[in-house]
Design an enzyme around this catalytic site. Structure first.
Site, mmCIF file in Angstrom:
data_model
loop_
_atom_site.group_PDB
_atom_site.id
_atom_site.type_symbol
_atom_site.label_atom_id
_atom_site.label_comp_id
_atom_site.label_asym_id
_atom_site.label_seq_id
_atom_site.Cartn_x
_atom_site.Cartn_y
_atom_site.Cartn_z
ATOM 1 N N GLY A 131 0.821 -1.210 0.000
ATOM 2 C CA GLY A 131 0.000 0.000 0.000
ATOM 3 C C GLY A 131 0.860 1.268 0.000
ATOM 4 O O GLY A 131 2.086 1.208 0.145
ATOM 5 N N GLU A 132 0.179 2.406 -0.135
ATOM 6 C CA GLU A 132 0.900 3.691 -0.232
ATOM 7 C C GLU A 132 1.737 3.969 1.016
ATOM 8 O O GLU A 132 1.304 3.724 2.147
ATOM 9 C CB GLU A 132 -0.115 4.833 -0.411
ATOM 10 C CG GLU A 132 0.565 6.161 -0.685
ATOM 11 C CD GLU A 132 -0.339 7.344 -0.413
ATOM 12 O OE1 GLU A 132 -0.723 8.015 -1.393
ATOM 13 O OE2 GLU A 132 -0.648 7.603 0.790
ATOM 14 N N THR A 133 2.957 4.483 0.786
ATOM 15 C CA THR A 133 3.847 4.840 1.906
ATOM 16 C C THR A 133 4.074 6.355 1.915
ATOM 17 O O THR A 133 3.724 7.060 0.961
ATOM 18 C CB THR A 133 5.228 4.174 1.759
ATOM 19 O OG1 THR A 133 5.834 4.706 0.572
ATOM 20 C CG2 THR A 133 5.141 2.673 1.658
ATOM 21 N N ASN A 145 6.137 7.115 -1.048
ATOM 22 C CA ASN A 145 5.353 7.128 -2.294
ATOM 23 C C ASN A 145 4.669 8.478 -2.457
ATOM 24 O O ASN A 145 4.632 9.059 -3.532
ATOM 25 C CB ASN A 145 4.247 6.072 -2.285
ATOM 26 C CG ASN A 145 4.782 4.659 -2.413
ATOM 27 O OD1 ASN A 145 4.177 3.725 -1.915
ATOM 28 N ND2 ASN A 145 5.916 4.486 -3.075
ATOM 29 N N GLY A 149 14.338 3.451 0.485
ATOM 30 C CA GLY A 149 14.030 3.650 1.907
ATOM 31 C C GLY A 149 13.202 2.508 2.487
ATOM 32 O O GLY A 149 13.005 1.464 1.861
ATOM 33 N N ARG A 173 20.027 11.041 -17.023
ATOM 34 C CA ARG A 173 20.317 10.926 -18.471
ATOM 35 C C ARG A 173 20.677 9.494 -18.853
ATOM 36 O O ARG A 173 20.239 8.978 -19.863
ATOM 37 C CB ARG A 173 21.494 11.850 -18.831
ATOM 38 C CG ARG A 173 21.045 13.173 -19.454
ATOM 39 C CD ARG A 173 22.157 13.839 -20.240
ATOM 40 N NE ARG A 173 23.433 13.876 -19.533
ATOM 41 C CZ ARG A 173 23.787 14.823 -18.666
ATOM 42 N NH1 ARG A 173 22.950 15.808 -18.400
ATOM 43 N NH2 ARG A 173 24.958 14.775 -18.086
ATOM 44 N N HIS A 187 7.177 -5.113 -4.278
ATOM 45 C CA HIS A 187 7.376 -3.697 -4.601
ATOM 46 C C HIS A 187 7.228 -3.480 -6.115
ATOM 47 O O HIS A 187 7.164 -4.434 -6.884
ATOM 48 C CB HIS A 187 8.783 -3.283 -4.193
ATOM 49 C CG HIS A 187 9.083 -3.515 -2.754
ATOM 50 N ND1 HIS A 187 9.012 -2.535 -1.804
ATOM 51 C CD2 HIS A 187 9.455 -4.643 -2.096
ATOM 52 C CE1 HIS A 187 9.341 -3.033 -0.618
ATOM 53 N NE2 HIS A 187 9.617 -4.317 -0.774
HETATM 54 O O1 F6P Z 1 8.791 4.555 -5.937
HETATM 55 C C1 F6P Z 1 8.645 3.297 -5.437
HETATM 56 C C2 F6P Z 1 9.707 2.337 -5.944
HETATM 57 O O2 F6P Z 1 9.383 1.065 -5.450
HETATM 58 C C3 F6P Z 1 11.159 2.717 -5.572
HETATM 59 O O3 F6P Z 1 11.573 2.300 -4.317
HETATM 60 C C4 F6P Z 1 11.928 2.122 -6.694
HETATM 61 O O4 F6P Z 1 13.242 2.682 -6.820
HETATM 62 C C5 F6P Z 1 11.033 2.398 -7.861
HETATM 63 O O5 F6P Z 1 9.704 2.290 -7.383
HETATM 64 C C6 F6P Z 1 11.192 1.472 -9.019
HETATM 65 O O6 F6P Z 1 10.519 1.972 -10.156
HETATM 66 P P1 F6P Z 1 11.344 2.651 -11.376
HETATM 67 O O7 F6P Z 1 12.290 1.596 -11.818
HETATM 68 O O8 F6P Z 1 10.261 2.910 -12.390
HETATM 69 O O9 F6P Z 1 12.040 3.859 -10.903
#
Ligand code: F6P
Length: 403
Positions: free
Chosen positions: A217-219, A222, A229, A311, A357
């Site tokens: 769920g949302e953290t 997020n 983290g 980049r 995740h």
């Molecule tokens: O933002 C949440 C998350 O799980 C991060 O901890 C992680 O780095 C990222 O998503 C991964 O997604 P992307 O590869 O699209 O940056």
């Protein structure tokens, strides 16, 4: 008329024999073959033998009464399997350790007109074995013991079996299987065995009845668009976890696999509480991609303060590795290893749940899909829906379900 076959499982306790037996049984059944599993352990647990038949001493080779009872249990299952064949059954799976030659001889003598094929299960993966022992220590059979006592008792039981283990050598048909890796290590087949090609296929194929792949769920992170983290769920995230618990209240989930991070554990917790009996197993293999020097930053901060990272990652997201961190490509091995653990530990139950995740779930999903690697880091992985995955020789389903 379809052929008859006896499959005899062989191996030390906790080596994945029952999981393999169930996988073989259910898949062959699906092909219209009449299969039944005869499991000595289950029969032992059901029988009132007048003593604690789960204690390690029950399995001691010097315990004459234990030995006699175990042979009697084996004999009951043999007789039931004989009756099953008389009633038109095709494949009997004798699921027990069957580690002595004497036991295997008795099995062969009981089915003189039906070919036997031994399936010996090995598992050389220490970590998976340890996790399996911990799972077993929490089973009903040991509920009168603490987890430590149960573990100790189970390890001792295995030692007793090790001391009487006689390798397969004269048996005409035998397949040596690594039950963690789902691969065949050695084969010797002398007779013509019905369903043999199918059996080989099933051993090495991953069958997924229901895999529920959930993102936590949302953290707090997020909400701020920060990556990495180990932050906690927000109120909204907690509400999402509660809705998941409600949604799955009538679906039996025996184990929820998570990462080691708080957000997946907090999401899994209410789901497991709503179940009758459900444990949570945290696997480090499912920890989120480690963003190295960028951990805790927002995507905007990365663009502003580390433009070289933004980049370089943009055009090559799958292969890009964060400085001091990971990339999708470098996560491949560990995530696949985590999945192997899941299938080994889940005991071939119908339902599996993983709470992971965004990046990890993309990797898990992609291991079942044929996707170009550059597409994988962009697979949609929402927090208000989960993936329901079903894979068998007749079906491949990937469905996003709202909750
Ligand atoms: O933002 C949440 C998350 O799980 C991060 O901890 C992680 O780095 C990222 O998503 C991964 O997604 P992307 O590869 O699209 O940056």
């Amino acid at each position: 008329m379809r052929g008859k076959l006896v499959l005899v499982m062989v191996g030390l306790p906790a080596r994945g024999k029952s999981t393999m037996a169930k996988k073989l049984g259910r898949t062959l059944e699906f092909d219209g073959i009449r299969v039944r599993i005869f499991n000595n352990g289950e029969l032992r647990r059901r029988l009132d033998t007048g003593e604690d038949n789960s204690s390690s001493e029950f399995f001691s080779p010097s315990n004459e009464r234990g030995k006699e009872l175990r042979e009697r249990i084996s004999q009951i299952n043999i007789e039931q399997a004989q009756a099953f064949f008389r009633e038109g059954g095709n494949v009997a799976i004798m699921d027990a350790s069957n580690v002595t030659r004497a036991r295997r001889r008795r099995l062969a003598e009981a089915f003189p007109d039906i070919p036997l094929c031994y399936i010996e299960c090995l598992n050389a993966d220490e970590e998976a074995l340890e996790a399996n022992l911990e799972r077993k220590a929490r089973l009903k059979e040991f509920r009168h013991l603490t987890t430590e006592q149960a573990l100790e008792s189970f390890v001792k039981r295995i030692k007793y079996y090790e001391s009487i283990y006689e390798p397969l050598d004269t048996e005409a048909n035998r397949i040596l299987v690594d039950s963690f890796d789902n691969c065949i290590l050695q084969v010797q087949i002398t007779d013509i065995l019905p369903y043999y090609d199918r059996i080989r296929d099933v051993i090495t194929t991953r069958v997924v009845r229901n895999l529920f792949l959930v993102r936590h769920g949302e953290t707090l992170f997020n909400r701020e668009d920060r990556i990495g983290g180990d932050s906690e769920l927000t109120d909204k995230g907690q509400a999402q976890a509660n809705s998941l618990a409600e949604h799955f209240a009538t679906v039996r989930i025996p184990i929820i696999f998570t990462s080691n991070y708080i957000r997946t554990l907090q999401t899994a917790s209410p789901i497991s509480e709503r179940q009758d009996s459900c444990s949570i197993i945290a696997l480090p293999e499912f920890n989120e991609i480690h963003a190295g020097v960028c951990e805790g930053m927002t995507y905007e901060e990365i663009r502003r303060n580390m433009p070289h990272v933004a980049r370089a990652r943009g055009p090559n997201k799958y292969r890009y590795i964060y400085p001091d961190g990971e990339g999708y490509k470098t996560m491949e091995d560990r995530v696949h290893r985590g999945l192997k653990k899941v299938f080994f530990l889940n005991n071939y139950d119908e339902n599996i749940m993983i709470v992971g995740h965004r990046a990890v779930n993309r990797m898990i999903l992609s291991s079942f899909l044929t996707r170009q690697e550059e597409e994988i880091p962009y697979i949609y992985m929402p927090q208000d829906r989960y993936y329901h995955i079903q894979i068998d020789p007749h079906k491949r389903l990937f469905e996003l379900v709202p909750y």
